[in-house]
Motif scaffolding. Structure first.
Motif, PDB file in Angstrom:
ATOM      1  N   TYR A 123       0.862  -1.189   0.000  1.00 55.09           N
ATOM      2  CA  TYR A 123       0.000   0.000   0.000  1.00 55.09           C
ATOM      3  C   TYR A 123       0.891   1.230   0.000  1.00 55.09           C
ATOM      4  CZ  TYR A 123      -2.700   3.722   2.322  1.00 55.09           C
ATOM      5  OH  TYR A 123      -3.269   4.922   2.682  1.00 55.09           O
TER       6      TYR A 123
ATOM      7  N   GLY B 239      -0.264   6.520   8.112  1.00 53.44           N
ATOM      8  CA  GLY B 239      -0.835   5.462   7.281  1.00 53.44           C
ATOM      9  C   GLY B 239      -0.852   4.127   7.997  1.00 53.44           C
TER      10      GLY B 239
ATOM     11  N   THR C 166       1.215   5.212   0.232  1.00 53.05           N
ATOM     12  CA  THR C 166       0.459   6.357   0.730  1.00 53.05           C
ATOM     13  C   THR C 166       1.270   7.636   0.609  1.00 53.05           C
ATOM     14  OG1 THR C 166      -0.755   7.290   2.608  1.00 53.05           O
ATOM     15  CG2 THR C 166       1.203   5.989   3.133  1.00 53.05           C
ATOM     16  N   ASP C 167       0.551   8.707   0.318  1.00 54.25           N
ATOM     17  CA  ASP C 167       1.160  10.041   0.346  1.00 54.25           C
ATOM     18  C   ASP C 167       0.402  10.950   1.311  1.00 54.25           C
ATOM     19  OD1 ASP C 167      -1.173  10.574  -1.013  1.00 54.25           O
ATOM     20  OD2 ASP C 167      -0.209  11.326  -2.828  1.00 54.25           O
ATOM     21  N   GLY C 168      -0.528  10.362   2.068  1.00 53.66           N
ATOM     22  CA  GLY C 168      -1.288  11.133   3.044  1.00 53.66           C
ATOM     23  C   GLY C 168      -2.457  11.900   2.458  1.00 53.66           C
ATOM     24  N   SER C 169      -2.732  11.721   1.192  1.00 54.53           N
ATOM     25  CA  SER C 169      -3.803  12.456   0.518  1.00 54.53           C
ATOM     26  C   SER C 169      -5.156  11.778   0.738  1.00 54.53           C
ATOM     27  CB  SER C 169      -3.514  12.522  -0.986  1.00 54.53           C
ATOM     28  OG  SER C 169      -3.647  11.233  -1.563  1.00 54.53           O
TER      29      SER C 169
ATOM     30  N   VAL D  98       3.457  -1.086   3.991  1.00 53.71           N
ATOM     31  CA  VAL D  98       3.093   0.302   3.704  1.00 53.71           C
ATOM     32  C   VAL D  98       4.366   1.037   3.295  1.00 53.71           C
ATOM     33  CG1 VAL D  98       2.084   2.428   4.616  1.00 53.71           C
ATOM     34  CG2 VAL D  98       1.278   0.201   5.449  1.00 53.71           C
TER      35      VAL D  98
ATOM     36  N   HIS E 297       5.850   5.003   2.039  1.00 48.78           N
ATOM     37  CA  HIS E 297       5.711   6.421   1.708  1.00 48.78           C
ATOM     38  C   HIS E 297       7.043   6.852   1.133  1.00 48.78           C
ATOM     39  CE1 HIS E 297       4.770  10.614   1.615  1.00 48.78           C
ATOM     40  NE2 HIS E 297       5.813  10.877   2.379  1.00 48.78           N
TER      41      HIS E 297
ATOM     42  N   ILE F 227      -2.720   1.824  -4.723  1.00 49.09           N
ATOM     43  CA  ILE F 227      -2.289   3.223  -4.744  1.00 49.09           C
ATOM     44  C   ILE F 227      -3.479   4.103  -5.119  1.00 49.09           C
ATOM     45  CG2 ILE F 227      -1.511   3.061  -7.159  1.00 49.09           C
ATOM     46  CD1 ILE F 227       0.819   4.945  -6.417  1.00 49.09           C
TER      47      ILE F 227
ATOM     48  N   ALA G 103      -5.307   8.559  -1.109  1.00 48.07           N
ATOM     49  CA  ALA G 103      -4.558   7.503  -0.409  1.00 48.07           C
ATOM     50  C   ALA G 103      -5.414   6.918   0.710  1.00 48.07           C
ATOM     51  CB  ALA G 103      -3.244   8.044   0.135  1.00 48.07           C
ATOM     52  N   ASP G 104      -6.221   7.752   1.346  1.00 53.54           N
ATOM     53  CA  ASP G 104      -7.141   7.262   2.376  1.00 53.54           C
ATOM     54  C   ASP G 104      -8.178   6.314   1.769  1.00 53.54           C
ATOM     55  OD1 ASP G 104      -5.790   8.801   4.228  1.00 53.54           O
ATOM     56  OD2 ASP G 104      -7.310  10.398   4.266  1.00 53.54           O
TER      57      ASP G 104
ATOM     58  N   ARG H 119      -6.487   3.089   1.148  1.00 54.37           N
ATOM     59  CA  ARG H 119      -6.330   2.362   2.414  1.00 54.37           C
ATOM     60  C   ARG H 119      -7.605   1.587   2.757  1.00 54.37           C
ATOM     61  NH1 ARG H 119      -6.020   6.321   5.901  1.00 54.37           N
ATOM     62  NH2 ARG H 119      -8.161   5.995   6.548  1.00 54.37           N
TER      63      ARG H 119
END
Length: 146
Positions: free
Chosen positions: A8, A70, A10-13, A36, A38, A109, A16-17, A20
């Motif tokens: 997975y 994340g 993630t870029d925190g956007s 995970v 980043h 992603i 991305a949520d 998740r």
């Protein structure tokens, strides 16, 4: 058939949520191991000059916070995270490199759905991963989020 190792990214956007959430759904159905990643973006486009020690430290702290958030969000949903990976560089390259290292059979992603001009100028991580991944890729996108 079903994934056994999920990577997975993630870029925190917000997208991305959403991605998740799909990981959580998949794990509940397959019991797959989850890693995970980043990627702290460091490239000639974003940082044309070498980073000083203070800048590098700040970048790493900010990136670690995104990664930890994340992981914590997955764990809050009852998902055991097998590995948390912080990388620096071009996201597509680092995601694919890690995919090879852990032998993931699915990459999940998010995609912001950028227009063609932005993709050509800056690139699109999801598109690059889809084009070059030797495994299945689930791209999660929402038209409402831009």
């Amino acid at each position: 058939m079903f994934p056994t190792r999920i990577l997975y990214a993630t870029d925190g956007s917000p997208t991305a949520d959403l991605a998740r959430s799909r990981v959580v759904d998949l794990v509940r159905r397959t019991d797959a191991a989850v890693h995970v990643v980043h990627v702290a973006l460091v490239s000639p486009w974003t940082n044309p000059h070498p980073l000083g020690p203070g800048q590098r430290e700040r970048l790493q702290l900010e990136a670690r916070a995104v990664l930890e958030a994340g992981v914590a969000a997955l764990e809050a949903e009852g998902v055991d995270v097998t590995g948390a990976h912080l990388r620096s560089g071009r996201a597509t390259d680092e995601i694919l490199r890690l995919r090879d290292e852990i032998d993931a059979d699915l990459i999940v992603i998010g995609s912001r759905g950028q227009n063609a001009f932005v993709r050509v100028l800056l690139g699109n991580d999801a598109e690059g991963v889809v084009r070059h991944a030797p495994c299945a890729v689930l791209v999660v996108r929402s038209e409402e989020i831009r």
